[in-house]
Design a protein around this motif. Sequence first.
Motif, PDB file in Angstrom:
ATOM      1  N   GLY A 170     -12.162  -7.716  -6.406  1.00 41.22           N
ATOM      2  CA  GLY A 170     -12.064  -6.345  -6.478  1.00 41.22           C
ATOM      3  C   GLY A 170     -11.982  -5.637  -5.144  1.00 41.22           C
ATOM      4  O   GLY A 170     -11.957  -4.525  -5.095  1.00 41.22           O
ATOM      5  N   LEU A 171     -11.520  -6.372  -4.187  1.00 41.28           N
ATOM      6  CA  LEU A 171     -11.193  -5.832  -2.869  1.00 41.28           C
ATOM      7  C   LEU A 171      -9.603  -5.192  -3.160  1.00 41.28           C
ATOM      8  O   LEU A 171      -8.677  -6.025  -3.619  1.00 41.28           O
ATOM      9  N   VAL A 172      -9.568  -4.203  -2.555  1.00 44.50           N
ATOM     10  CA  VAL A 172      -8.338  -3.327  -2.793  1.00 44.50           C
ATOM     11  C   VAL A 172      -7.355  -3.314  -1.448  1.00 44.50           C
ATOM     12  O   VAL A 172      -7.941  -3.047  -0.263  1.00 44.50           O
ATOM     13  N   ILE A 173      -6.076  -3.654  -1.643  1.00 40.41           N
ATOM     14  CA  ILE A 173      -5.227  -3.840  -0.318  1.00 40.41           C
ATOM     15  C   ILE A 173      -4.414  -2.607  -0.556  1.00 40.41           C
ATOM     16  O   ILE A 173      -3.598  -2.455  -1.387  1.00 40.41           O
ATOM     17  N   ALA A 174      -4.525  -1.568   0.101  1.00 41.38           N
ATOM     18  CA  ALA A 174      -3.736  -0.261   0.264  1.00 41.38           C
ATOM     19  C   ALA A 174      -2.889  -0.606   1.313  1.00 41.38           C
ATOM     20  O   ALA A 174      -2.591  -0.862   2.291  1.00 41.38           O
ATOM     21  N   LEU A 175      -1.468  -0.157   0.225  1.00 41.04           N
ATOM     22  CA  LEU A 175      -0.133  -0.416   1.284  1.00 41.04           C
ATOM     23  C   LEU A 175       0.282   0.962   1.537  1.00 41.04           C
ATOM     24  O   LEU A 175       0.242   1.870   1.061  1.00 41.04           O
ATOM     25  N   ARG A 218      -4.403   9.496   0.205  1.00 42.46           N
ATOM     26  CA  ARG A 218      -4.260   8.181  -0.527  1.00 42.46           C
ATOM     27  C   ARG A 218      -3.247   7.142   0.115  1.00 42.46           C
ATOM     28  O   ARG A 218      -2.470   7.913   0.926  1.00 42.46           O
ATOM     29  N   ALA A 219      -3.211   6.004  -0.310  1.00 36.84           N
ATOM     30  CA  ALA A 219      -2.283   5.070   0.134  1.00 36.84           C
ATOM     31  C   ALA A 219      -1.205   5.280  -0.899  1.00 36.84           C
ATOM     32  O   ALA A 219      -0.922   6.160  -1.914  1.00 36.84           O
ATOM     33  N   ASP A 220       0.033   4.501  -0.650  1.00 38.22           N
ATOM     34  CA  ASP A 220       1.181   4.523  -1.158  1.00 38.22           C
ATOM     35  C   ASP A 220       1.298   3.392  -2.705  1.00 38.22           C
ATOM     36  O   ASP A 220       1.807   4.062  -3.327  1.00 38.22           O
ATOM     37  N   ALA A 221       0.084   2.566  -2.730  1.00 36.99           N
ATOM     38  CA  ALA A 221       0.086   1.869  -3.453  1.00 36.99           C
ATOM     39  C   ALA A 221      -1.013   1.024  -3.374  1.00 36.99           C
ATOM     40  O   ALA A 221      -1.413   0.887  -2.326  1.00 36.99           O
ATOM     41  N   GLY A 222      -1.535   0.168  -4.300  1.00 37.61           N
ATOM     42  CA  GLY A 222      -2.769  -0.722  -4.168  1.00 37.61           C
ATOM     43  C   GLY A 222      -2.506  -2.048  -4.855  1.00 37.61           C
ATOM     44  O   GLY A 222      -1.823  -2.098  -6.107  1.00 37.61           O
ATOM     45  N   ILE A 223      -3.119  -3.039  -4.264  1.00 34.22           N
ATOM     46  CA  ILE A 223      -3.180  -4.408  -4.819  1.00 34.22           C
ATOM     47  C   ILE A 223      -4.389  -4.800  -4.989  1.00 34.22           C
ATOM     48  O   ILE A 223      -5.102  -4.723  -3.927  1.00 34.22           O
ATOM     49  N   ASN A 281       9.527   5.356  -2.098  1.00 38.97           N
ATOM     50  CA  ASN A 281       8.891   5.070  -3.329  1.00 38.97           C
ATOM     51  C   ASN A 281       9.518   4.171  -4.058  1.00 38.97           C
ATOM     52  O   ASN A 281       8.715   3.097  -4.640  1.00 38.97           O
ATOM     53  N   VAL A 282      10.731   3.712  -4.100  1.00 44.18           N
ATOM     54  CA  VAL A 282      11.215   2.633  -4.760  1.00 44.18           C
ATOM     55  C   VAL A 282      10.829   1.268  -4.310  1.00 44.18           C
ATOM     56  O   VAL A 282      10.536   0.580  -5.019  1.00 44.18           O
ATOM     57  N   LEU A 283      11.206   1.204  -2.585  1.00 45.26           N
ATOM     58  CA  LEU A 283      10.662   0.199  -2.365  1.00 45.26           C
ATOM     59  C   LEU A 283       9.051  -0.197  -2.393  1.00 45.26           C
ATOM     60  O   LEU A 283       8.678  -1.433  -2.697  1.00 45.26           O
ATOM     61  N   THR A 284       8.295   0.733  -2.434  1.00 41.96           N
ATOM     62  CA  THR A 284       6.978   0.680  -2.672  1.00 41.96           C
ATOM     63  C   THR A 284       6.683   0.002  -4.056  1.00 41.96           C
ATOM     64  O   THR A 284       6.114  -0.945  -4.276  1.00 41.96           O
ATOM     65  N   THR A 285       7.487   0.640  -5.179  1.00 42.53           N
ATOM     66  CA  THR A 285       7.309   0.289  -6.454  1.00 42.53           C
ATOM     67  C   THR A 285       7.775  -1.093  -6.584  1.00 42.53           C
ATOM     68  O   THR A 285       7.054  -2.099  -7.277  1.00 42.53           O
ATOM     69  N   GLU A 286       8.810  -1.664  -5.925  1.00 42.47           N
ATOM     70  CA  GLU A 286       9.532  -2.977  -5.930  1.00 42.47           C
ATOM     71  C   GLU A 286       8.576  -4.091  -5.681  1.00 42.47           C
ATOM     72  O   GLU A 286       8.313  -5.016  -6.099  1.00 42.47           O
ATOM     73  N   LEU A 287       7.945  -3.492  -4.424  1.00 44.65           N
ATOM     74  CA  LEU A 287       6.871  -4.646  -3.733  1.00 44.65           C
ATOM     75  C   LEU A 287       5.782  -4.771  -4.729  1.00 44.65           C
ATOM     76  O   LEU A 287       5.358  -5.956  -4.961  1.00 44.65           O
ATOM     77  N   ALA A 288       5.295  -3.749  -5.506  1.00 41.04           N
ATOM     78  CA  ALA A 288       4.203  -4.161  -6.282  1.00 41.04           C
ATOM     79  C   ALA A 288       4.646  -4.599  -7.434  1.00 41.04           C
ATOM     80  O   ALA A 288       3.634  -5.382  -7.762  1.00 41.04           O
ATOM     81  N   LEU A 289       5.614  -4.364  -8.099  1.00 40.71           N
ATOM     82  CA  LEU A 289       6.277  -5.444  -9.150  1.00 40.71           C
ATOM     83  C   LEU A 289       6.270  -6.678  -8.686  1.00 40.71           C
ATOM     84  O   LEU A 289       5.821  -7.455  -9.810  1.00 40.71           O
ATOM     85  N   ARG A 290       6.843  -7.067  -7.737  1.00 40.20           N
ATOM     86  CA  ARG A 290       7.038  -8.510  -7.162  1.00 40.20           C
ATOM     87  C   ARG A 290       5.624  -9.019  -7.077  1.00 40.20           C
ATOM     88  O   ARG A 290       5.324 -10.134  -7.518  1.00 40.20           O
ATOM     89  N   ASP A 297      -1.068 -14.053  -7.750  1.00 44.90           N
ATOM     90  CA  ASP A 297      -2.461 -14.261  -8.355  1.00 44.90           C
ATOM     91  C   ASP A 297      -3.258 -12.907  -7.999  1.00 44.90           C
ATOM     92  O   ASP A 297      -4.447 -13.210  -7.178  1.00 44.90           O
ATOM     93  N   VAL A 298      -3.163 -12.086  -8.455  1.00 47.19           N
ATOM     94  CA  VAL A 298      -3.721 -10.679  -8.440  1.00 47.19           C
ATOM     95  C   VAL A 298      -4.390 -10.175  -9.744  1.00 47.19           C
ATOM     96  O   VAL A 298      -4.159 -10.592 -10.774  1.00 47.19           O
ATOM     97  N   ALA A 299      -5.240  -9.398  -9.584  1.00 46.43           N
ATOM     98  CA  ALA A 299      -5.920  -8.684 -10.595  1.00 46.43           C
ATOM     99  C   ALA A 299      -5.103  -7.718 -11.281  1.00 46.43           C
ATOM    100  O   ALA A 299      -4.990  -7.780 -12.513  1.00 46.43           O
ATOM    101  N   THR A 300      -4.681  -6.355 -10.429  1.00 44.05           N
ATOM    102  CA  THR A 300      -3.503  -5.976 -10.913  1.00 44.05           C
ATOM    103  C   THR A 300      -3.131  -5.151  -9.804  1.00 44.05           C
ATOM    104  O   THR A 300      -3.332  -5.364  -8.736  1.00 44.05           O
TER     105      THR A 300
END
Length: 487
Positions: free
Chosen positions: A245-250, A235-240, A189-198, A204-207
């Motif tokens: 509008g394309l979602v990259i599911a991690l 569900r995925a672990d996180a999304g970019i 969870n911590v590594l997934t959160t860290e990756l999403a924050l970076r 250049d992403v929407a969210t």
Amino acid sequence: MNTRHLADLPSPIASVPFSAAQRADPYWEGMFATGSSDGWVSASQHRRAPADQMRWSGIPPRYVTGQEEALKEMRTNRHRPSILAALGAVSSWRTVTREQLACIAGSRVMGNTYPAALSAPFSAGMLAHGYVSAGMNRLAPAGQRMSMWTVGDQIDAYAQYRKSLTFAEHIAITGGQDWNSEHRFDRHNVLTTELALRVAEFCDVATVLGEKQVSLPSLLAASGLQAQQADLGRRADAGIVRRDGLVIALETTASVGEAFRRKIAKWAQILQRHPTYELPLIVLVVDVSTPSQATSAAPKNTANSEIQAAIREAVRDYPGTALNRTASRLGMVSWTDWFPGPHEVSSPFEELTVSFLARGTDDTEEGWRPVRLLDEKELPYREGSAEAGETITTNARLLSGTPCWLRPGAVPRTDQYLLGRAGRGNIDTLVDPSVPDRMTGPGFTRQVAGRKWRKLVELSFHARTQGGSHPSTSLNEAGRQQAVKVM
């Protein structure tokens, strides 16, 4: 491949506390030896512990109060923005370090080990606190050891707290979903959160979206489709979210077993069943195996090789069609490909360059090709548009788990939703509603310490009667004869 320090990259959040260059590196600093951590303490455990064990926990003596007393305090406005920020972060991301929480909330005070603002939700059982117990971190003084927050063990406490929340605040915490506790894979969870924050800081992403927001039923609902019964909990672990509008599911993993192979096969089956015009999704597997795993295993037994084999097998079983090739929607990358050293970043990260199977139907073929996920020409999404990306971004701004710098901007009219549910959707309540800072920007917890009173806006309407009088009538969320309050 060029490598730079995170501090050398241009960042839009230089003023936000604990940016990527300032946070501890959870991968390279060896904070987690295994997938789970054994350092969690809840308020209920603390109350039951003998006096000597209470001292060992490191929790300040006055930090834990009675549950009823804590819930009573949470119903006031004292520390309200900070509490909403913390509850929303753990709800979206499951487990966050104190530095990650401070970054998401935009509050340096939240980076303290035991911030006063979180005493009440901790005592109420809605938050649990834990120390990272591996590596050098376990030898550090208690005040300097890295600690984490997650959902507490008193799940029913949220139902009581919910009664004191506005509809907008409830959405900010949960996104309209259930409050639950599923967090026991702390390194993951911590590594997934860290990756999403970076990604949110440097790309250049929407969210970016936490695990709770990247469910298959939610993604399909946007196209008016329902998930099959067996996929309701998928569900995925996180999304970019890309700008179109394309979602990259991690999907992050440190090891490959039978369960992981089944998961990848299931994703391949879903991608084959739903083309991008129904499901605007690609799946990216991120190898977060530890450096010791990578160096001690034989090349054919590394997590990276096993992930490649799992993707080959899944693509072979569910190849898709000529216009919807599964191999073009299921990719992989290693943590070290993007971050080759402590606080280091490689050039492929800025465009999110990953590997896709070039042909993908023969185990003897290598066939891996690099693709830049943020390049709309290399990874086209024909149905995408700036409006589609903005729709997701607009909704994500309501969530307190969304990183603070991604929240400013227009948000949905939650007041109109409530009035619509009450059968009064034709009422023009507020032409230009004022959204509190805790809902939109880095000021979500601008005033962490002390008391912060909310400005209440009471919405009422006048129903003209046959006699010409104008009796005032008010509605609440359920349509009863009370005031709707939008905070």
